[in-house]
Motif scaffolding. Structure first.
Motif, mmCIF file in Angstrom:
data_model
loop_
_atom_site.group_PDB
_atom_site.id
_atom_site.type_symbol
_atom_site.label_atom_id
_atom_site.label_comp_id
_atom_site.label_asym_id
_atom_site.label_seq_id
_atom_site.Cartn_x
_atom_site.Cartn_y
_atom_site.Cartn_z
ATOM 1 N N TYR A 79 -37.844 -2.112 -59.678
ATOM 2 C CA TYR A 79 -38.779 -1.072 -60.078
ATOM 3 C C TYR A 79 -39.989 -1.158 -59.152
ATOM 4 O O TYR A 79 -40.439 -2.256 -58.819
ATOM 5 N N CYS A 84 -45.057 1.322 -60.906
ATOM 6 C CA CYS A 84 -44.503 1.719 -62.200
ATOM 7 C C CYS A 84 -44.414 0.550 -63.165
ATOM 8 O O CYS A 84 -44.439 0.738 -64.379
ATOM 9 N N CYS A 85 -44.274 -0.624 -62.637
ATOM 10 C CA CYS A 85 -43.935 -1.741 -63.502
ATOM 11 C C CYS A 85 -44.561 -3.032 -63.015
ATOM 12 O O CYS A 85 -43.938 -3.780 -62.281
ATOM 13 N N ASP A 101 -42.800 -3.633 -67.723
ATOM 14 C CA ASP A 101 -43.023 -2.441 -68.523
ATOM 15 C C ASP A 101 -41.843 -1.488 -68.500
ATOM 16 O O ASP A 101 -41.860 -0.479 -69.188
ATOM 17 N N CYS A 102 -40.831 -1.750 -67.684
ATOM 18 C CA CYS A 102 -39.715 -0.824 -67.500
ATOM 19 C C CYS A 102 -38.440 -1.354 -68.129
ATOM 20 O O CYS A 102 -38.203 -2.550 -68.170
ATOM 21 N N LYS A 103 -37.617 -0.396 -68.567
ATOM 22 C CA LYS A 103 -36.309 -0.761 -69.097
ATOM 23 C C LYS A 103 -35.399 0.457 -69.042
ATOM 24 O O LYS A 103 -35.856 1.604 -69.052
ATOM 25 N N HIS A 142 -34.537 5.350 -66.957
ATOM 26 C CA HIS A 142 -35.349 4.142 -67.071
ATOM 27 C C HIS A 142 -36.755 4.601 -67.430
ATOM 28 O O HIS A 142 -37.302 5.514 -66.797
ATOM 29 N N CYS A 154 -40.707 3.464 -68.081
ATOM 30 C CA CYS A 154 -41.757 2.471 -67.878
ATOM 31 C C CYS A 154 -42.956 2.928 -68.697
ATOM 32 O O CYS A 154 -43.464 4.038 -68.482
#
Length: 125
Positions: free
Chosen positions: A52, A56-57, A61-63, A102, A104
């Motif tokens: 990422y 953004c991350c 913070d992303c998944k 995805h 974030c």
């Protein structure tokens, strides 16, 4: 004479501590690894996974989220969990390298649940 030597020695100690502290902070800054974003999990389309972007991350913070958690409306993408609408023209929308959604989002604080970036698969024709 010994009193003068004692006073100058006392004056040198704080300066020495300051120099040591500055050196230690500089060494930590140089030797510390750079901050990097974390990796997306491997998928069939991208078996090695992908990173990422840091923008953004910054803190996990992303998944990946299921397609059912994002809907498309005329006004943009709707995050079903929060009701937030992210316009199609919003700069937070990114192309998903693996064809999966995805999301974030901030994990805590006043902006908790607010989208930082949304990776979307390419439109199908």
């Amino acid at each position: 004479m010994s009193a003068a030597i004692s006073r100058s020695a006392q004056a040198v100690r704080p300066a020495g501590r300051l120099l040591f502290s500055l050196f230690a902070v500089g060494a930590i800054a140089v030797l510390a690894p750079p901050a990097i974003a974390h990796d997306a999990q491997p998928t069939a389309a991208m078996p090695q996974g992908w990173k990422y972007p840091f923008a953004c991350c910054a803190n996990f913070d992303c998944k990946e989220v299921p397609q059912s958690s994002i809907s498309e409306r005329p006004e943009g993408y709707v995050i079903k969990g929060t009701g937030e609408v992210v316009a199609y023209s919003d700069k937070r929308i990114k192309n998903s390298p693996d064809g999966e959604y995805h999301w974030c989002a901030h994990q805590a604080g006043l902006d908790a649940g607010k989208t930082i970036c949304l990776f979307v698969p390419p439109p199908s024709y």
